[in-house]
Design an enzyme around this catalytic site. Structure first.
Site, PDB file in Angstrom:
ATOM      1  N   LYS A  60       1.057  49.152  52.065  1.00  0.00           N
ATOM      2  CA  LYS A  60       1.025  48.980  50.610  1.00  0.00           C
ATOM      3  C   LYS A  60       1.694  50.159  49.896  1.00  0.00           C
ATOM      4  CE  LYS A  60      -3.458  48.626  50.341  1.00  0.00           C
ATOM      5  NZ  LYS A  60      -3.761  48.843  51.782  1.00  0.00           N
ATOM      6  N   ARG A 119      -3.472  62.094  59.469  1.00  0.00           N
ATOM      7  CA  ARG A 119      -4.804  62.026  58.872  1.00  0.00           C
ATOM      8  C   ARG A 119      -5.861  62.104  59.959  1.00  0.00           C
ATOM      9  NH1 ARG A 119      -5.392  57.400  54.340  1.00  0.00           N
ATOM     10  NH2 ARG A 119      -7.466  57.487  55.269  1.00  0.00           N
ATOM     11  N   ARG A 151     -12.932  51.389  59.030  1.00  0.00           N
ATOM     12  CA  ARG A 151     -12.288  51.129  57.737  1.00  0.00           C
ATOM     13  C   ARG A 151     -11.882  49.665  57.608  1.00  0.00           C
ATOM     14  NH1 ARG A 151      -7.852  55.405  58.671  1.00  0.00           N
ATOM     15  NH2 ARG A 151      -6.853  54.613  56.770  1.00  0.00           N
ATOM     16  N   ARG A 156       0.971  57.178  63.249  1.00  0.00           N
ATOM     17  CA  ARG A 156       1.492  57.500  61.921  1.00  0.00           C
ATOM     18  C   ARG A 156       1.362  58.987  61.584  1.00  0.00           C
ATOM     19  NH1 ARG A 156      -1.202  54.505  56.789  1.00  0.00           N
ATOM     20  NH2 ARG A 156      -2.999  55.748  57.428  1.00  0.00           N
ATOM     21  N   ARG A 178     -11.290  46.068  44.549  1.00  0.00           N
ATOM     22  CA  ARG A 178     -11.774  45.985  45.924  1.00  0.00           C
ATOM     23  C   ARG A 178     -12.879  44.945  46.072  1.00  0.00           C
ATOM     24  NH1 ARG A 178     -10.297  50.290  49.262  1.00  0.00           N
ATOM     25  NH2 ARG A 178      -9.348  52.083  48.201  1.00  0.00           N
TER      26      ARG A 178
END
Length: 215
Positions: A13, A161, A172, A127, A88
């Site tokens: 996104k 991260r 998540r 990532r 959300r």
């Protein structure tokens, strides 16, 4: 044009939103970015946000809607807004619809970035991001350049991260499916939902989104 990008963590996104900002003069409204900006602003709303965040309390829907309301009055956003990370929940979707109506604006498209969970886990655990500008790289599909410099800003420091690991990502994903997936049915019922393959090549996803927005 105002749109919502839906999709689980790592669906791309942010990458697609940045492209729309650059090419269509849109403004990305990321909940996290708005809260951090408000906290440092010194405004009345900013003081409220700072107090809530400093206490470690949850930021209410009313506060987030208040921040979005401020952004919607920004006349510089000629290309419209991209809602990233909000809504959300169904309650937030209703609140956003009411706010848009109050401000005389419309929500023009909701784009779901569809993913395969196993492929998503493989993507996210590979990532990394530029520490300077946030440009996203991936060991498998978009490795850091051989010269060690970010193609966007020339930075040389990259980071991963702490929660970009398989266990954290599955947690998540579960939170996303429990809280946010009902929005898919919500916007489908309103005949506003379109879907793209979020795990396609970046250029392919860009093209699919462009086709939806230009239709």
């Amino acid at each position: 044009m105002n749109i919502i990008l839906l999709g689980p963590p790592g669906a791309g996104k942010g990458t697609q939103a940045r492209h729309l900002v650059e090419t269509r003069n849109m403004v990305q409204l990321s909940t996290g970015d708005m809260l951090r900006e408000a906290k440092d602003s010194g405004t009345e709303m900013g003081k409220i946000v700072a107090d809530v965040m400093d206490r470690g309390a949850l930021v209410t829907d009313e506060i987030v809607i208040g921040l979005i309301r401020e952004k919607l009055t920004d006349k510089a956003a000629h290309g419209g807004f991209i809602f990233d990370g909000f809504p959300r929940t169904l309650a937030q979707a209703d609140a956003l619809a009411e706010l848009m109506a109050d401000e005389g604006q419309t929500l023009d498209a909701v784009i779901e970035m569809k993913v395969d969970d196993e492929a998503l886990v493989a993507r996210i655990t590979a990532r990394s991001t530029c520490a300077n500008c946030g440009e996203v790289y991936n060991d498998l599909t978009k490795p850091i350049p051989e010269d060690g410099k970010c193609t966007n800003c020339g930075g040389t420091e990259f980071k991963r991260r702490a929660d970009d690991n398989e266990e954290s990502l599955k947690t998540r994903l579960m939170a996303y499916y429990k809280q946010t997936s009902p929005l898919i049915g919500y916007y489908y019922a309103k005949d506003m939902l379109s879907g793209v393959n979020g795990l396609g090549k970046i250029e392919e996803v860009r093209g699919a989104i462009a086709s939806i927005l230009d239709a």
